[in-house]
Every structure is written in structure tokens, then in C-alpha cells.
Design a protein around this motif. Structure first.
Motif, PDB file in Angstrom:
ATOM      1  N   PRO A  52       0.792  -1.241   0.000  1.00  0.00           N
ATOM      2  CA  PRO A  52       0.000   0.000   0.000  1.00  0.00           C
ATOM      3  C   PRO A  52       0.821   1.285   0.000  1.00  0.00           C
ATOM      4  O   PRO A  52       0.265   2.361  -0.216  1.00  0.00           O
ATOM      5  CB  PRO A  52      -0.815  -0.107   1.306  1.00  0.00           C
ATOM      6  N   VAL A  53       2.133   1.187   0.277  1.00  0.00           N
ATOM      7  CA  VAL A  53       2.891   2.420   0.513  1.00  0.00           C
ATOM      8  C   VAL A  53       4.122   2.585  -0.364  1.00  0.00           C
ATOM      9  O   VAL A  53       4.692   3.675  -0.411  1.00  0.00           O
ATOM     10  CB  VAL A  53       3.327   2.511   2.002  1.00  0.00           C
ATOM     11  N   GLY A 321      -0.017  14.319   3.893  1.00  0.00           N
ATOM     12  CA  GLY A 321      -1.332  13.865   4.339  1.00  0.00           C
ATOM     13  C   GLY A 321      -1.698  12.495   3.798  1.00  0.00           C
ATOM     14  O   GLY A 321      -2.109  11.610   4.559  1.00  0.00           O
ATOM     15  N   TYR A 322      -1.549  12.300   2.466  1.00  0.00           N
ATOM     16  CA  TYR A 322      -1.935  10.994   1.942  1.00  0.00           C
ATOM     17  C   TYR A 322      -0.960   9.911   2.378  1.00  0.00           C
ATOM     18  O   TYR A 322      -1.337   8.746   2.511  1.00  0.00           O
ATOM     19  CB  TYR A 322      -2.150  11.019   0.423  1.00  0.00           C
ATOM     20  N   SER A 326      -2.251   6.656   4.408  1.00  0.00           N
ATOM     21  CA  SER A 326      -1.979   5.300   3.926  1.00  0.00           C
ATOM     22  C   SER A 326      -1.383   4.437   5.031  1.00  0.00           C
ATOM     23  O   SER A 326      -1.801   3.288   5.236  1.00  0.00           O
ATOM     24  CB  SER A 326      -1.028   5.345   2.727  1.00  0.00           C
ATOM     25  N   TYR A 327      -0.405   4.985   5.744  1.00  0.00           N
ATOM     26  CA  TYR A 327       0.220   4.207   6.819  1.00  0.00           C
ATOM     27  C   TYR A 327      -0.792   3.919   7.932  1.00  0.00           C
ATOM     28  O   TYR A 327      -0.738   2.850   8.554  1.00  0.00           O
ATOM     29  CB  TYR A 327       1.437   4.951   7.365  1.00  0.00           C
ATOM     30  N   TRP A 328      -1.679   4.852   8.187  1.00  0.00           N
ATOM     31  CA  TRP A 328      -2.661   4.648   9.243  1.00  0.00           C
ATOM     32  C   TRP A 328      -3.693   3.592   8.845  1.00  0.00           C
ATOM     33  O   TRP A 328      -4.009   2.688   9.624  1.00  0.00           O
ATOM     34  CB  TRP A 328      -3.352   5.965   9.576  1.00  0.00           C
ATOM     35  N   ILE A 329      -4.189   3.682   7.623  1.00  0.00           N
ATOM     36  CA  ILE A 329      -5.212   2.739   7.156  1.00  0.00           C
ATOM     37  C   ILE A 329      -4.664   1.311   7.125  1.00  0.00           C
ATOM     38  O   ILE A 329      -5.360   0.345   7.487  1.00  0.00           O
ATOM     39  CB  ILE A 329      -5.714   3.145   5.756  1.00  0.00           C
TER      40      ILE A 329
END
Length: 341
Positions: A52-53, A321-322, A326-329
Motif C-alpha cells: 500500500p505504501v 497527508g496521503y 496510507s500508513y494509518w489505514i
């Protein structure tokens, strides 16, 4: 009071490069560790932890390159010709790695094996190329009238090769510590073993590079208070927090591994990279093209820098921000049932 725009942009470029090294470093490290995984399923999980990152991490490389071109065009025109071969090699390797990342998912047995090897080879090659770029940068660039005046292979020396090997070990450490944080079961245990090996290699190579750097260019040595075989203790003490930070990061990583912590080894590895980066900054400042062109000499006109700052003030919060989102989700452990789609 007006802003010191050249200094501000030098800080911005330095931060973007640091963000790229620390963020893309761990997913390049996962590619370096790919050949040591026992099974294809383990490699699937390793890839799923960064799926995802990873492409968002590379945004910082683009921002750093574009920012250097826009804010410091004279430095860009001097540095790129001096480092074209390793820079092009790095970009080609990153392209191969990105293609392999996407194609490996859909490949059948033979195709998947090919793209697995391509992902590992691209990761290792990109890391070695970055190390050669860094080594060539530290050695300094020959300029005449503000233009590159050296040879095509000035960057290729025993010192730059040593830096490249050290960066491979450092990225492998980041990758292993990331896997400790994000995986479980047998892969988690193997990642701990990889981290111990990488940590020992980083400790040895970091010491070797630090000592070698004092002899590569006298200006760096003098900045750290080393001349004629002796250290100026007063000057060394002024910069002592930087190596202390590196030792603290090493100790935190080792202690975290010993106590079987999940997150602290990665935090310690990040501190080690931060220490090394700050050490380089101290050695170079105010040069942006070592050791002939300062950031003020290389800077664009103030009105151009002001316009870039306005645009950066919009873009940077979006990127940050994005990235954080992404890391949080996608936080938490990644198990064998994880998928990349």
C-alpha cells in the motif's frame, strides 16, 4: 523580516531526500532480503507489507529531484553530468522493480519466479547505485566555471563502493526491522535473525565509512576537528550529539531485538540513518556541490524561489497527508491471508 529563501529551500530539499531514504529504504531492504525467504508464501507476505505504501514512498525521490532542478538549477546542471551512470542505473532499476512488483502477482509458476528475481535484482541494483551516487557526492565534484569538468567514472572508487555496500546493509536492516514490526509467526522470527546480521554489518561498515570519510576530503575532516592526525576536542564536542544519536539508535535496535520488541528495532534503525544523514550535512554545509558551489551560489532567483515556495506549500501538505493516511489505514500485522490487489 524577509525569508531566507535559498536556505529555506536547501532545508526543504534536504528533508525530501531524508524522507526518501528512510521510507523507500525499508521497502528496498525487503527486496534485498527476498532471496533469503524460505517460501514463496513468505515473499508474498513481505511484499504485502509494503504494497500500500511503496509507490507513495518514491514520491519523495521525485520531489527531491524536481525541487533540486527548480530551486538550485546550477547545482543540478553540475551534479547530474558527474553522476549520470549511477543515476540512470538507479532509475532503470527502480522501473524494473516497479514492473516486477505489479507483474509478480499475476505470473504463473515460471513467470512468478522470473519477476521475483527481477524484484530482488532491481532492489539491490537501485540500492548499490544510490550508494555509488552518495559516495561520488561525498568525494566531491570537479567544476570549472560552474560546470562539471571531471571524468565519466570519477564516482567509481573504492570509497564509493564501500559506501554502496554500507547502504545495502543499512537498507537490509531497515527492511528486516520493518518485517519484525509488521509480520508474525515464522517470518517474524526469520526477520529477527536477518536484523541481527544486518545490524552487525551496519555497525562495522558505518565505522569503516566514517573513518574513510575523514581521509577522502580534508574539508570534511577539518569540519569535524580532525587535522594532522589529531582531533580538536572542542570542535568534536560541539558535534558530538550526532554520533551519540547514532550510537543510541544502534543500542535501541540491539536492545529491541534482544527483548523481542516489535517496533523499537525499526525506531532504532531510523535513528541510525538520521544520525548518518546529519553527519553528512555537517560535513558539507554550506556546499550543495562539494566542495565548490554553495547553496546560495546554486540558487534560483528569489522571485522564482518564492513562487516555488507557494506551490510547495500546497503540494507538501497533500503528500504528507496521503502518506500518513496510507500508513494509518494499513497499520497492523500482515498475515499469510493478506492479499495485494
Amino acid at each position: 523580516m524577509s525569508l531566507d529563501l535559498p536556505l529555506l529551500w536547501a532545508v526543504v530539499i534536504a528533508i525530501t531526500v531524508l524522507m526518501y531514504v528512510m521510507l523507500d529504504g525499508f521497502d528496498l531492504g525487503i527486496g534485498i532480503l527476498f532471496p533469503f525467504a524460505d517460501t514463496a508464501a513468505d515473499r508474498d507476505v513481505m511484499m504485502a507489507t509494503v504494497a500500500p505504501v511503496w509507490d507513495g514512498n518514491e514520491t519523495w525521490l521525485v520531489m527531491g529531484g524536481v525541487g533540486l532542478l527548480a530551486a538550485f538549477p546550477f547545482a543540478y546542471s553540475a551534479l547530474l553530468p558527474a553522476l549520470y551512470p549511477p543515476v540512470l542505473l538507479m532509475l532503470l532499476a527502480l522501473i524494473l522493480r516497479g514492473v516486477a512488483f505489479e507483474f509478480r502477482l499475476s505470473g504463473r509458476a515460471r513467470g512468478k519466479a522470473f519477476w521475483t528475481a527481477a524484484f530482488a535484482a532491481g532492489s539491490l541494483t537501485a540500492t548499490v547505485a544510490q550508494g555509488l551516487v552518495l559516495g561520488g557526492f561525498i568525494q566531491g565534484v570537479k567544476l570549472r566555471d560552474g560546470q562539471f569538468a571531471g571524468g565519466v567514472f570519477d564516482w567509481l572508487t573504492p570509497y564509493s563502493l564501500l559506501v554502496a555496500v554500507g547502504l545495502v546493509a543499512g537498507y537490509a536492516l531497515l527492511g528486516a526491522c520493518w518485517l519484525i514490526w509488521r509480520t508474525e509467526d515464522e517470518l517474524h522470527g526469520r526477520a529477527r535473525r536477518w536484523a541481527w546480521i544486518a545490524l552487525l554489518a551496519v555497525a562495522v561498515l558505518l565505522a569503516m565509512v566514517s573513518v574513510a570519510t575523514l581521509f577522502v576530503h580534508p574539508r570534511v575532516a577539518l569540519r569535524w576537528g580532525y587535522a594532522a592526525g589529531h582531533f580538536d576536542l572542542a570542535r568534536l564536542a560541539r558535534f558530538s550529539p550526532i554520533p551519540i544519536l547514532g550510537v543510541a539508535g544502534l543500542a535501541l535496535t540491539a536492545l529491541g531485538l534482544r527483548r523481542r520488541s516489535h517496533g523499537w528495532p525499526f525506531a532504532g534503525a531510523v535513528l541510525m540513518f538520521l544520525s548518518g544523514y546529519l553527519g553528512l550535512a555537517v560535513g558539507f554545509f554550506p556546499y550543495i556541490v562539494p566542495y565548490h558551489m554553495t547553496f546560495r551560489q546554486a540558487a534560483n532567483a528569489d522571485n522564482a524561489l518564492a513562487l516555488l515556495l507557494a506551490l510547495g506549500g500546497i503540494l507538501l501538505p497533500i503528500v504528507i497527508g496521503y502518506g500518513l493516511w496510507s500508513y494509518w489505514i494499513f497499520r497492523g500485522k500482515v498475515g499469510a491471508d493478506a492479499g495485494y490487489h
